[in-house]
Design a protein around this motif. Structure first.
Motif, short mmCIF file in Angstrom:
data_model
loop_
_atom_site.label_atom_id
_atom_site.label_comp_id
_atom_site.label_asym_id
_atom_site.label_seq_id
_atom_site.Cartn_x
_atom_site.Cartn_y
_atom_site.Cartn_z
N GLY A 12 -4.09 -4.54 -11.37
CA GLY A 12 -5.22 -3.45 -11.49
C GLY A 12 -5.66 -2.65 -10.24
O GLY A 12 -6.54 -1.73 -10.44
N VAL A 14 -6.45 -0.23 -7.16
CA VAL A 14 -6.18 1.34 -7.16
C VAL A 14 -5.64 1.88 -5.81
O VAL A 14 -6.26 1.32 -4.63
N THR A 15 -4.64 2.50 -5.77
CA THR A 15 -3.87 2.83 -4.54
C THR A 15 -4.46 4.45 -4.14
O THR A 15 -4.63 4.80 -3.15
N TYR A 16 -4.07 5.08 -5.35
CA TYR A 16 -4.49 6.82 -5.18
C TYR A 16 -5.13 7.13 -6.65
O TYR A 16 -4.61 6.52 -7.67
N PRO A 17 -6.03 7.75 -6.62
CA PRO A 17 -6.76 8.45 -7.58
C PRO A 17 -5.88 8.93 -8.73
O PRO A 17 -5.00 9.84 -8.32
N PRO A 20 -2.17 4.84 -12.16
CA PRO A 20 -2.69 3.63 -12.86
C PRO A 20 -2.57 2.57 -11.69
O PRO A 20 -1.36 2.48 -11.02
N GLY A 21 -3.13 1.42 -12.01
CA GLY A 21 -3.02 0.34 -11.21
C GLY A 21 -1.87 -0.67 -11.90
O GLY A 21 -1.64 -0.50 -12.98
N THR A 54 2.42 2.59 -5.32
CA THR A 54 1.48 1.74 -5.37
C THR A 54 1.50 0.79 -4.06
O THR A 54 2.64 0.52 -3.50
N ASP A 121 -14.07 2.62 -2.88
CA ASP A 121 -14.10 4.07 -3.02
C ASP A 121 -14.12 5.01 -1.97
O ASP A 121 -13.50 5.96 -1.74
N LEU A 124 -10.61 6.62 -0.66
CA LEU A 124 -10.12 7.78 -1.68
C LEU A 124 -10.48 9.15 -1.34
O LEU A 124 -10.16 10.02 -1.90
#
Length: 214
Positions: A12, A14-17, A20-21, A54, A121, A124
């Protein structure tokens, strides 16, 4: 000394806005495997579904250009056992490379310290990036690979251009984004490694990036 330069991939994350994880699952559990193997012998076979961008990942020219080499076509000589050089970013977001440096044939790793925000956050938004003019200079000087410990090697306004990607990948120079741990490396005198699996028809994939410091 071996220095880890990759982020862990976890369920799950988050790598990039907007990307999907990853989702981790099980194809064969240890419990179920007991019915397949001899008594006392058990195995676990996992399953992972993830977008190619990812964690800490490599960009090949195919990521940007349809006729560029993909993961299966970039030779290992461009990805592993490369002499490394760390560039320390300044106070501003845009990183400008000192044009007095010798970068030919080297993995040029841009240390901004932004990796301290990874998984939050803050990571990002407002990240450091490579100046387009410096990307062109690195291409002209024959850098072997370029990496950064930030969200992206380019500034990322919505629907914006990606000059560093376009310039470097056009020149056949692979990129590694979302590095970490660059503060532990000396400015030079180490060997850099970042090899992905040989997947045909894909332009990006996670890598286990690391450096060997004598």
């Amino acid at each position: 000394m071996i220095v880890e330069l990759s982020h862990r991939i976890v369920d799950g994350m988050v790598t990039y806005p907007g990307i999907p994880g990853p989702k981790l699952g099980v194809h064969l559990s240890r419990e179920d495997s007991r019915a397949v193997y001899a008594p006392g012998t058990e195995f676990h076979i996992g399953v992972i579904t993830l977008a190619a961008n990812t964690g800490t990942y490599l960009d090949t020219p195919y990521h940007r250009y349809a006729d560029g080499p993909d993961l299966s076509q970039v030779p290992l000589s461009k990805l592993v056992n490369l002499p490394g050089l760390v560039i320390r970013g300044g106070e501003g977001r845009e990183v400008v490379i000192d044009e007095g440096l010798d970068v030919r044939g080297k993995a040029v790793l841009i240390h901004t310290g932004w990796d301290r925000h990874f998984g939050t956050d803050a990571y990002l938004h407002g990240h450091p990036y490579l100046a387009p003019g410096s990307a062109q200079w690195l291409a002209d000087q024959g850098a072997a690979l370029v990496g950064i410990d930030s969200l992206n090697i380019d500034d990322t306004p919505p629907h914006g251009e990606r000059p560093a990607h376009s310039i470097l990948l056009k020149a056949g120079i692979p990129l590694v984004e979302h590095l970490t741990g660059l503060a532990e490396l000396p400015s030079g005198g180490f060997r850099f490694h970042a090899a992905p699996p040989m997947v045909a028809g894909m332009g990006t994939f996670p890598v286990r990036a690391y450096a060997i410091v004598p």
